[in-house]
Write a protein that holds these residues in place. Structure first.
Motif, mmCIF file in Angstrom:
data_model
loop_
_atom_site.group_PDB
_atom_site.id
_atom_site.type_symbol
_atom_site.label_atom_id
_atom_site.label_comp_id
_atom_site.label_asym_id
_atom_site.label_seq_id
_atom_site.Cartn_x
_atom_site.Cartn_y
_atom_site.Cartn_z
ATOM 1 N N THR A 168 0.860 -1.175 0.000
ATOM 2 C CA THR A 168 0.000 0.000 0.000
ATOM 3 C C THR A 168 0.902 1.232 0.000
ATOM 4 N N PHE A 169 0.334 2.349 -0.392
ATOM 5 C CA PHE A 169 1.102 3.598 -0.358
ATOM 6 C C PHE A 169 1.468 3.973 1.078
ATOM 7 N N GLU A 170 0.569 3.646 2.010
ATOM 8 C CA GLU A 170 0.856 3.953 3.414
ATOM 9 C C GLU A 170 2.059 3.159 3.918
ATOM 10 N N LEU A 199 9.724 4.661 3.859
ATOM 11 C CA LEU A 199 10.547 5.848 3.650
ATOM 12 C C LEU A 199 10.903 6.493 4.991
ATOM 13 N N LEU A 200 9.928 6.578 5.882
ATOM 14 C CA LEU A 200 10.184 7.140 7.213
ATOM 15 C C LEU A 200 11.261 6.332 7.944
ATOM 16 N N THR A 230 3.523 9.577 -5.731
ATOM 17 C CA THR A 230 2.380 9.489 -4.825
ATOM 18 C C THR A 230 2.847 9.249 -3.394
ATOM 19 N N VAL A 231 3.849 8.382 -3.228
ATOM 20 C CA VAL A 231 4.442 8.177 -1.896
ATOM 21 C C VAL A 231 5.008 9.501 -1.377
ATOM 22 N N SER A 232 5.624 10.266 -2.256
ATOM 23 C CA SER A 232 6.239 11.546 -1.869
ATOM 24 C C SER A 232 5.196 12.568 -1.432
#
Length: 226
Positions: A72-74, A80-81, A102-104
């Protein structure tokens, strides 16, 4: 400039990333498109790595990173975090292409104080697209990413769009002109983000930095220097 290839464990999962530039230089994190990998940034890194620490992450299910089965994007935003925390980066410039864009957006909405400057290549947060059939043969990424991500894009969390106004980083959106991405949507996004500039590189197509590398780099360098 040759990219170094490294692996790191985040939340018990193995991720691969590519790095160029001095560790003491200001950091740029780059996120690739669906079905691609960090390697797609090598030509950009060869230039930007002269002034920045350029880190390109293989997102889950892609490149040398773990095939997690759940996408998922979440989750990608959390990856990334975890990555920037592991790199001890309080703040950085973020570049995302397509899926990575979109992730960005999502990361910049959720953790606005972590992003110094945001660059998004040819993608609005959600857009609709048909889910293709799996192609024959082996793939360099986990096919499960495709239906998972496209289903989310087709039925997005309305907060993604609504929270664009919460992005505080100076933002550059680069459109490819002739692309399957609706360019008028990029215009809409650029109006919602408080400090945002839209540049269209006509004829570059969806993979702008591959379609017209010199124009892409010119736009990016000008923005980073502003």
């Amino acid at each position: 400039m040759k990219m170094g290839v490294n692996q790191i464990e985040l939340n018990g999962l193995t991720f691969q990333y590519r790095e160029a530039g001095e560790a003491s230089a200001p950091a740029i994190i780059a996120l690739h498109a669906l079905g691609m990998s960090a390697e797609s940034w090598d030509e950009v890194a060869a230039v930007l790595g002269k002034e920045y620490r350029f880190l390109a992450l293989d997102q889950r299910g892609h490149g040398g990173s773990e095939r997690t089965g759940t996408y998922t994007f979440e989750l990608m935003c959390d990856d990334l975090l975890q990555f920037v925390n592991a790199m001890n980066l309080e703040s950085f410039t973020l570049i995302g292409h397509s899926m990575g864009g979109t992730v960005s957006y999502l990361f910049s909405e959720t953790f606005p104080e972590r992003v110094d400057q945001l660059i998004v290549e040819d993608t609005p947060p959600p857009f609709t697209g048909e889910i293709p059939a799996k192609p024959p043969g082996s793939l360099p990424f986990d096919w499960e990413v495709v239906p998972s991500i496209l289903q989310q894009l087709n039925n997005p969390n309305p907060k993604w769009w609504g929270s664009l106004t919460e992005i505080i980083a100076p933002t550059l959106i680069i459109g490819g002109g002739s692309s399957h991405i609706p360019q008028d949507k990029l215009q809409e996004v650029s109006k919602r983000i408080p400090n945002c500039k839209l540049v269209t590189i006509e004829g570059a197509g969806h993979e702008v930095h591959a379609g017209n590398l010199s124009a892409f780099l010119t736009a990016v360098k000008s923005f980073l220097a502003s």
